[in-house]
Motif scaffolding. Structure first.
Motif, PDB file in Angstrom:
ATOM      1  N   SER A  81     -14.701 -10.970 -32.829  1.00 54.41           N
ATOM      2  CA  SER A  81     -13.875 -12.173 -32.998  1.00 54.41           C
ATOM      3  C   SER A  81     -13.790 -12.628 -34.447  1.00 54.41           C
ATOM      4  N   LEU A  82     -14.286 -11.783 -35.375  1.00 55.97           N
ATOM      5  CA  LEU A  82     -14.402 -12.219 -36.761  1.00 55.97           C
ATOM      6  C   LEU A  82     -14.178 -11.036 -37.682  1.00 55.97           C
ATOM      7  N   GLY A  83     -13.470 -11.262 -38.779  1.00 52.28           N
ATOM      8  CA  GLY A  83     -13.296 -10.215 -39.773  1.00 52.28           C
ATOM      9  C   GLY A  83     -14.552 -10.086 -40.619  1.00 52.28           C
ATOM     10  N   ILE A  84     -15.436  -9.173 -40.266  1.00 53.70           N
ATOM     11  CA  ILE A  84     -16.716  -9.017 -40.948  1.00 53.70           C
ATOM     12  C   ILE A  84     -16.915  -7.564 -41.341  1.00 53.70           C
ATOM     13  N   ALA A  85     -17.537  -7.352 -42.487  1.00 53.66           N
ATOM     14  CA  ALA A  85     -17.838  -5.998 -42.957  1.00 53.66           C
ATOM     15  C   ALA A  85     -19.201  -6.000 -43.626  1.00 53.66           C
ATOM     16  N   THR A  86     -19.890  -4.887 -43.530  1.00 48.50           N
ATOM     17  CA  THR A  86     -21.168  -4.721 -44.212  1.00 48.50           C
ATOM     18  C   THR A  86     -20.940  -4.100 -45.587  1.00 48.50           C
ATOM     19  N   LEU A  87     -21.972  -4.171 -46.414  1.00 46.60           N
ATOM     20  CA  LEU A  87     -21.912  -3.573 -47.742  1.00 46.60           C
ATOM     21  C   LEU A  87     -23.307  -3.108 -48.119  1.00 46.60           C
ATOM     22  N   GLY A  88     -23.463  -1.816 -48.393  1.00 45.42           N
ATOM     23  CA  GLY A  88     -24.759  -1.320 -48.821  1.00 45.42           C
ATOM     24  C   GLY A  88     -25.153  -0.043 -48.105  1.00 45.42           C
ATOM     25  N   PRO A  89     -26.299   0.534 -48.483  1.00 45.35           N
ATOM     26  CA  PRO A  89     -26.748   1.812 -47.925  1.00 45.35           C
ATOM     27  C   PRO A  89     -27.533   1.629 -46.630  1.00 45.35           C
ATOM     28  N   GLY A  90     -27.883   2.770 -46.017  1.00 47.08           N
ATOM     29  CA  GLY A  90     -28.789   2.763 -44.885  1.00 47.08           C
ATOM     30  C   GLY A  90     -28.210   2.247 -43.594  1.00 47.08           C
ATOM     31  N   LEU A  91     -26.862   2.264 -43.457  1.00 47.69           N
ATOM     32  CA  LEU A  91     -26.220   1.740 -42.258  1.00 47.69           C
ATOM     33  C   LEU A  91     -25.469   2.862 -41.546  1.00 47.69           C
ATOM     34  N   PRO A  92     -25.432   2.846 -40.213  1.00 47.27           N
ATOM     35  CA  PRO A  92     -24.776   3.921 -39.464  1.00 47.27           C
ATOM     36  C   PRO A  92     -23.268   3.910 -39.640  1.00 47.27           C
ATOM     37  N   ALA A  93     -22.669   5.032 -39.320  1.00 45.37           N
ATOM     38  CA  ALA A  93     -21.239   5.216 -39.545  1.00 45.37           C
ATOM     39  C   ALA A  93     -20.382   4.295 -38.681  1.00 45.37           C
TER      40      ALA A  93
ATOM     41  N   VAL B 121     -16.105 -12.422 -43.786  1.00 45.52           N
ATOM     42  CA  VAL B 121     -17.560 -12.484 -43.888  1.00 45.52           C
ATOM     43  C   VAL B 121     -18.078 -11.130 -44.349  1.00 45.52           C
ATOM     44  N   VAL B 122     -18.968 -11.153 -45.341  1.00 46.44           N
ATOM     45  CA  VAL B 122     -19.616  -9.930 -45.817  1.00 46.44           C
ATOM     46  C   VAL B 122     -21.106 -10.023 -45.494  1.00 46.44           C
ATOM     47  N   ALA B 123     -21.624  -8.969 -44.866  1.00 46.07           N
ATOM     48  CA  ALA B 123     -23.050  -8.895 -44.530  1.00 46.07           C
ATOM     49  C   ALA B 123     -23.684  -7.807 -45.385  1.00 46.07           C
ATOM     50  N   PRO B 124     -24.208  -8.146 -46.567  1.00 45.72           N
ATOM     51  CA  PRO B 124     -24.786  -7.129 -47.442  1.00 45.72           C
ATOM     52  C   PRO B 124     -26.115  -6.616 -46.906  1.00 45.72           C
ATOM     53  N   ASN B 125     -26.396  -5.351 -47.202  1.00 42.77           N
ATOM     54  CA  ASN B 125     -27.673  -4.738 -46.828  1.00 42.77           C
ATOM     55  C   ASN B 125     -28.137  -3.922 -48.025  1.00 42.77           C
ATOM     56  N   PHE B 126     -28.959  -4.530 -48.867  1.00 42.95           N
ATOM     57  CA  PHE B 126     -29.350  -3.889 -50.123  1.00 42.95           C
ATOM     58  C   PHE B 126     -30.705  -3.190 -50.022  1.00 42.95           C
ATOM     59  N   LYS B 127     -30.989  -2.587 -48.880  1.00 48.99           N
ATOM     60  CA  LYS B 127     -32.219  -1.820 -48.719  1.00 48.99           C
ATOM     61  C   LYS B 127     -31.894  -0.561 -47.947  1.00 48.99           C
ATOM     62  N   LYS B 128     -32.210   0.585 -48.535  1.00 46.08           N
ATOM     63  CA  LYS B 128     -31.818   1.856 -47.926  1.00 46.08           C
ATOM     64  C   LYS B 128     -32.662   2.189 -46.711  1.00 46.08           C
ATOM     65  N   ARG B 129     -33.976   1.910 -46.768  1.00 48.32           N
ATOM     66  CA  ARG B 129     -34.862   2.278 -45.672  1.00 48.32           C
ATOM     67  C   ARG B 129     -34.725   1.294 -44.518  1.00 48.32           C
ATOM     68  N   LEU B 130     -34.802   1.822 -43.302  1.00 49.39           N
ATOM     69  CA  LEU B 130     -34.672   0.982 -42.121  1.00 49.39           C
ATOM     70  C   LEU B 130     -35.761  -0.078 -42.080  1.00 49.39           C
ATOM     71  N   SER B 131     -35.371  -1.306 -41.781  1.00 51.15           N
ATOM     72  CA  SER B 131     -36.306  -2.417 -41.649  1.00 51.15           C
ATOM     73  C   SER B 131     -35.819  -3.315 -40.537  1.00 51.15           C
ATOM     74  N   GLY B 132     -36.597  -4.367 -40.247  1.00 49.42           N
ATOM     75  CA  GLY B 132     -36.181  -5.305 -39.219  1.00 49.42           C
ATOM     76  C   GLY B 132     -34.872  -5.984 -39.560  1.00 49.42           C
ATOM     77  N   VAL B 133     -34.680  -6.307 -40.842  1.00 48.79           N
ATOM     78  CA  VAL B 133     -33.423  -6.940 -41.266  1.00 48.79           C
ATOM     79  C   VAL B 133     -32.253  -5.991 -41.050  1.00 48.79           C
ATOM     80  N   THR B 134     -32.443  -4.729 -41.438  1.00 48.20           N
ATOM     81  CA  THR B 134     -31.385  -3.740 -41.261  1.00 48.20           C
ATOM     82  C   THR B 134     -31.047  -3.580 -39.780  1.00 48.20           C
ATOM     83  N   SER B 135     -32.080  -3.539 -38.943  1.00 50.57           N
ATOM     84  CA  SER B 135     -31.857  -3.411 -37.500  1.00 50.57           C
ATOM     85  C   SER B 135     -31.051  -4.580 -36.968  1.00 50.57           C
ATOM     86  N   THR B 136     -31.336  -5.782 -37.473  1.00 47.73           N
ATOM     87  CA  THR B 136     -30.583  -6.964 -37.061  1.00 47.73           C
ATOM     88  C   THR B 136     -29.105  -6.807 -37.400  1.00 47.73           C
TER      89      THR B 136
END
Length: 345
Positions: A32-44, A6-21
């Motif tokens: 329990s799942l092989g998931i990774a994010t993709l995009g800027p504005g996410l913590p290390a 599963v890929v969870a893209p985050n294509f917005k650099k500035r923090l928003s409600g979606v990013t917080s989610t």
């Protein structure tokens, strides 16, 4: 990358409600799942793909017939469609919608091309023209919790009074910050044991709005009892210090503030914007008022200012309500069911 299903893209650099989610949810999904994010504005701390790894999405993952691309914005839906149709990536597309308005023509076109659609509330689902499942957001009960020590006491804040009222979120007209400030100007002179705090970022386009609110407070002579704290490094202790949280939005997508407050054992007064009315048990964990109705908001707030013991009781009831119905694990499980249905097909 072969184990990322599963890929969870985050294509917005500035923090928003979606990013917080994404920030809160992905660590639970990763248990329990092989998931990774993709995009800027996410913590290390999050498991993240790098852009140079995108070509790996063109190959099937280990143990699954295809990957899930879980989009939450138009740009992310477009990215998924490009990968699947232009580059023939083996993937299916999921979209989560929190919007409570009629979608624009292009957005509707994108949504119709998703393989599964999720609504974050019954109200947001009512605006979708395609089959969907409702999976409400949850709250991380490890990060948001009841008071545990002296640092969670109101007196630690160094502000006047015995009880605090807080309004959290960006300072802007949409969030109803002015409704909260006006209610405090009207109520605080009658309740000397209470003090109000406003926490949230002021963007450049809302600077004038924020300055006008501060001017109103100054004219009322309440600068010491209506305090603008700005964007604090960590808002969680403030949820625990206050006795009442107010969420006065005129318009909202979903809105996590009431859940975060209730998880902190704090009573809530909120408008019926977003999913607020679906989160609060009226008269048990808080009160819900019509969005934009300043008088109704003030009346609901005064209920608790006049009876702090009631606020404490509703805060305790809110904690139990969130634990039973809105733990973040429930959201992760709901989304996992959506993914599994696609894989099984």
């Amino acid at each position: 990358m072969r184990d990322v299903v599963v890929v969870a893209p985050n294509f917005k650099k500035r923090l928003s409600g979606v990013t917080s989610t994404i920030i809160q949810l992905v660590p639970f999904q990763a248990r329990s799942l092989g998931i990774a994010t993709l995009g800027p504005g996410l913590p290390a701390g999050l498991r993240k793909m790098r852009w140079w790894q995108v070509p790996a999405l063109l190959r099937r993952p280990r143990g699954k017939p295809f990957r899930i691309w879980h989009a939450r914005r138009n740009t992310e839906m477009i990215g998924g469609l490009v990968l699947r149709h232009l580059f023939r990536a083996p993937m299916r597309l999921v979209f989560t919608s929190a919007a409570q308005r009629e979608h624009k023509t292009f957005t509707r076109w994108l949504i119709r091309r998703m393989d599964a659609v999720v609504a974050t509330s019954s109200r947001s689902g009512a605006f979708l023209k395609v089959p969907h499942k409702v999976v409400r957001h949850g709250v991380d009960l490890e990060r948001f919790h009841p008071p545990r020590g002296n640092d969670d006491e109101w007196q630690v804040a160094g502000l006047p009074g015995r009880y605090g009222i807080g309004c959290f979120g960006r300072i802007r007209h949409q969030k109803g910050t002015d409704l909260f400030v006006d209610a405090m100007i009207a109520l605080l002179p009658r309740y000397p044991e209470w003090c109000a705090v406003v926490l949230g970022r002021v963007t450049a386009d809302n600077r004038g709005f924020a300055d006008e609110l501060k001017a109103r407070v100054k004219r009322a002579g309440l600068e010491e009892r209506i305090v603008f704290l700005g964007e604090v490094p960590d808002a969680r202790p403030w949820y625990r210090r206050i006795t009442l949280c107010v969420a006065p939005s005129r318009n909202e997508g979903f809105g996590l503030t009431p859940l975060e407050a209730m998880a902190s054992q704090t009573a809530v007064v909120a408008s019926d914007a977003g999913a607020y009315a679906e989160l609060i048990r009226e008269g048990e964990t808080g009160h819900v008022t019509p969005a934009g109705d300043g008088e109704a908001l003030s009346r609901a707030i005064e209920t608790y200012m006049a009876d702090p013991a009631l606020a404490k009781a509703h805060g305790a009831a809110g904690l139990e309500h969130v634990r039973a119905h809105f733990a973040l694990e429930r959201e992760a499980e709901g989304l996992r069911a959506v993914y599994e249905e696609l894989w099984q097909k």
